[in-house]
Design a protein around this motif. Structure first.
Motif, PDB file in Angstrom:
ATOM      1  N   ARG A   1      27.830  -4.749  38.585  1.00  0.00           N
ATOM      2  CA  ARG A   1      29.162  -4.136  39.524  1.00  0.00           C
ATOM      3  C   ARG A   1      29.911  -5.193  39.924  1.00  0.00           C
ATOM      4  N   LEU A   2      29.436  -6.126  40.669  1.00  0.00           N
ATOM      5  CA  LEU A   2      30.530  -6.829  41.355  1.00  0.00           C
ATOM      6  C   LEU A   2      30.717  -8.263  40.477  1.00  0.00           C
ATOM      7  N   ILE A   3      31.897  -8.800  40.719  1.00  0.00           N
ATOM      8  CA  ILE A   3      32.302 -10.339  40.235  1.00  0.00           C
ATOM      9  C   ILE A   3      32.795 -10.927  41.262  1.00  0.00           C
ATOM     10  N   TYR A   4      33.004 -12.139  41.004  1.00  0.00           N
ATOM     11  CA  TYR A   4      33.658 -13.312  41.559  1.00  0.00           C
ATOM     12  C   TYR A   4      34.338 -13.977  40.819  1.00  0.00           C
ATOM     13  N   PHE A   5      35.646 -14.495  41.238  1.00  0.00           N
ATOM     14  CA  PHE A   5      36.720 -15.301  40.716  1.00  0.00           C
ATOM     15  C   PHE A   5      36.810 -16.938  40.973  1.00  0.00           C
ATOM     16  N   GLU A   6      36.384 -17.595  40.248  1.00  0.00           N
ATOM     17  CA  GLU A   6      36.452 -19.060  40.553  1.00  0.00           C
ATOM     18  C   GLU A   6      37.571 -19.583  39.949  1.00  0.00           C
ATOM     19  N   SER A   7      38.341 -20.453  40.723  1.00  0.00           N
ATOM     20  CA  SER A   7      39.575 -21.257  40.206  1.00  0.00           C
ATOM     21  C   SER A   7      38.743 -22.228  39.094  1.00  0.00           C
TER      22      SER A   7
ATOM     23  N   ASP B   1      46.438 -22.573  37.490  1.00  0.00           N
ATOM     24  CA  ASP B   1      46.536 -22.050  38.681  1.00  0.00           C
ATOM     25  C   ASP B   1      46.410 -20.312  38.407  1.00  0.00           C
ATOM     26  N   ALA B   2      46.504 -19.827  37.428  1.00  0.00           N
ATOM     27  CA  ALA B   2      46.692 -18.390  37.265  1.00  0.00           C
ATOM     28  C   ALA B   2      45.143 -17.962  36.491  1.00  0.00           C
ATOM     29  N   THR B   3      44.403 -19.101  36.100  1.00  0.00           N
ATOM     30  CA  THR B   3      43.208 -18.792  35.638  1.00  0.00           C
ATOM     31  C   THR B   3      41.888 -18.963  36.395  1.00  0.00           C
ATOM     32  N   PHE B   4      40.989 -17.919  36.122  1.00  0.00           N
ATOM     33  CA  PHE B   4      39.798 -17.800  36.942  1.00  0.00           C
ATOM     34  C   PHE B   4      38.447 -17.691  36.044  1.00  0.00           C
ATOM     35  N   ARG B   5      37.517 -18.390  36.394  1.00  0.00           N
ATOM     36  CA  ARG B   5      36.283 -18.118  35.635  1.00  0.00           C
ATOM     37  C   ARG B   5      35.652 -17.107  36.228  1.00  0.00           C
ATOM     38  N   VAL B   6      34.977 -16.114  35.534  1.00  0.00           N
ATOM     39  CA  VAL B   6      34.400 -14.985  36.200  1.00  0.00           C
ATOM     40  C   VAL B   6      32.851 -15.278  36.403  1.00  0.00           C
ATOM     41  N   HIS B   7      32.251 -14.882  37.493  1.00  0.00           N
ATOM     42  CA  HIS B   7      30.854 -14.849  37.815  1.00  0.00           C
ATOM     43  C   HIS B   7      30.568 -13.611  38.340  1.00  0.00           C
ATOM     44  N   SER B   8      28.978 -13.279  38.066  1.00  0.00           N
ATOM     45  CA  SER B   8      28.551 -11.974  38.220  1.00  0.00           C
ATOM     46  C   SER B   8      27.007 -12.112  38.675  1.00  0.00           C
TER      47      SER B   8
ATOM     48  N   MET C   1      31.913  -9.336  29.084  1.00  0.00           N
ATOM     49  CA  MET C   1      32.935 -10.036  29.994  1.00  0.00           C
ATOM     50  C   MET C   1      33.396 -11.328  29.668  1.00  0.00           C
ATOM     51  N   PRO C   2      34.788 -11.494  29.638  1.00  0.00           N
ATOM     52  CA  PRO C   2      35.151 -13.003  29.341  1.00  0.00           C
ATOM     53  C   PRO C   2      34.770 -14.025  30.293  1.00  0.00           C
ATOM     54  N   ASP C   3      34.770 -15.193  29.794  1.00  0.00           N
ATOM     55  CA  ASP C   3      34.260 -16.341  30.613  1.00  0.00           C
ATOM     56  C   ASP C   3      35.484 -16.789  31.778  1.00  0.00           C
ATOM     57  N   THR C   4      36.603 -16.418  31.191  1.00  0.00           N
ATOM     58  CA  THR C   4      38.012 -16.647  32.155  1.00  0.00           C
ATOM     59  C   THR C   4      39.160 -15.448  32.043  1.00  0.00           C
ATOM     60  N   VAL C   5      39.595 -15.376  33.025  1.00  0.00           N
ATOM     61  CA  VAL C   5      40.724 -14.162  32.957  1.00  0.00           C
ATOM     62  C   VAL C   5      41.864 -14.718  33.913  1.00  0.00           C
ATOM     63  N   SER C   6      43.036 -14.052  33.727  1.00  0.00           N
ATOM     64  CA  SER C   6      44.007 -14.058  34.305  1.00  0.00           C
ATOM     65  C   SER C   6      44.466 -12.602  34.872  1.00  0.00           C
ATOM     66  N   LEU C   7      44.528 -12.669  36.176  1.00  0.00           N
ATOM     67  CA  LEU C   7      44.871 -11.111  36.826  1.00  0.00           C
ATOM     68  C   LEU C   7      46.276 -10.740  36.486  1.00  0.00           C
ATOM     69  N   GLN C   8      46.537  -9.697  36.014  1.00  0.00           N
ATOM     70  CA  GLN C   8      48.224  -9.443  35.654  1.00  0.00           C
ATOM     71  C   GLN C   8      48.357  -8.228  36.798  1.00  0.00           C
ATOM     72  N   SER C   9      49.697  -8.358  37.178  1.00  0.00           N
ATOM     73  CA  SER C   9      50.086  -7.119  37.778  1.00  0.00           C
ATOM     74  C   SER C   9      50.431  -5.875  36.855  1.00  0.00           C
ATOM     75  N   GLU C  10      49.913  -4.732  37.515  1.00  0.00           N
ATOM     76  CA  GLU C  10      50.205  -3.314  36.800  1.00  0.00           C
ATOM     77  C   GLU C  10      51.662  -3.046  36.772  1.00  0.00           C
ATOM     78  N   ASP C  11      52.233  -3.357  37.917  1.00  0.00           N
ATOM     79  CA  ASP C  11      53.519  -2.979  38.211  1.00  0.00           C
ATOM     80  C   ASP C  11      54.545  -3.868  37.646  1.00  0.00           C
ATOM     81  N   TYR C  12      54.209  -5.264  37.658  1.00  0.00           N
ATOM     82  CA  TYR C  12      55.185  -6.191  36.990  1.00  0.00           C
ATOM     83  C   TYR C  12      54.226  -6.999  36.016  1.00  0.00           C
ATOM     84  N   PRO C  13      54.528  -6.602  34.718  1.00  0.00           N
ATOM     85  CA  PRO C  13      53.299  -7.212  33.651  1.00  0.00           C
ATOM     86  C   PRO C  13      53.947  -8.692  33.442  1.00  0.00           C
ATOM     87  N   ASP C  14      54.730  -9.177  33.680  1.00  0.00           N
ATOM     88  CA  ASP C  14      55.012 -10.579  33.723  1.00  0.00           C
ATOM     89  C   ASP C  14      54.515 -11.232  34.860  1.00  0.00           C
TER      90      ASP C  14
END
Length: 92
Positions: free
Chosen positions: A49-55, A38-45, A1-14
Motif C-alpha cells: 500500500r505505501l510507497i516512497y520516492f527516492e531522487s 530532477d523529475a525522476t524518482f526511484r520507487v521503494h515499497s 510497479m516500475p523502478d522509476t517514475v515521474s510525477l505528472q500534474s493532472e491539471d497541467y499534463p506538461d
C-alpha cells in the motif's frame, strides 16, 4: 510497479514534480538532462500500500511531506523512513 517514475500534474499534463534546492515543486517540462534527472524518482515499497520516492540523481534523498513548508526533498533520517515519507498509490 516500475523502478522509476515521474510525477505528472493532472491539471497541467506538461508539468512534473521536480526537486531543486532540496524543495519539490511543479515545473513545466524541459528538454534537458538535468530536468529529467530532477523529475525522476526511484520507487521503494515496504508493503503493497505505501510507497516512497527516492531522487535518482541524489540517492538517499526522498520526497518528504513537511506540513510547515509543502513538500521537501530530504535525506532519510537515522533509523529509517517515517510516515512523513509515505505515499499511497492510487491508480487512475
Amino acid at each position: 510497479m516500475p523502478d522509476t517514475v515521474s510525477l505528472q500534474s493532472e491539471d497541467y499534463p506538461d508539468w512534473h514534480v521536480r526537486h531543486a534546492g532540496y524543495v519539490c515543486w511543479a515545473h513545466a517540462t524541459e528538454d534537458r538532462d538535468l530536468y529529467r534527472q530532477d523529475a525522476t524518482f526511484r520507487v521503494h515499497s515496504q508493503d503493497e500500500r505505501l510507497i516512497y520516492f527516492e531522487s535518482v540523481n541524489f540517492p538517499g534523498h526522498f520526497i518528504k511531506i513537511d506540513h510547515n513548508d509543502g513538500f521537501r526533498n530530504r535525506i532519510t533520517p537515522e533509523g529509517g523512513l517515517d510516515n512523513h515519507y509515505e505515499f499511497k498509490e492510487i491508480l487512475a
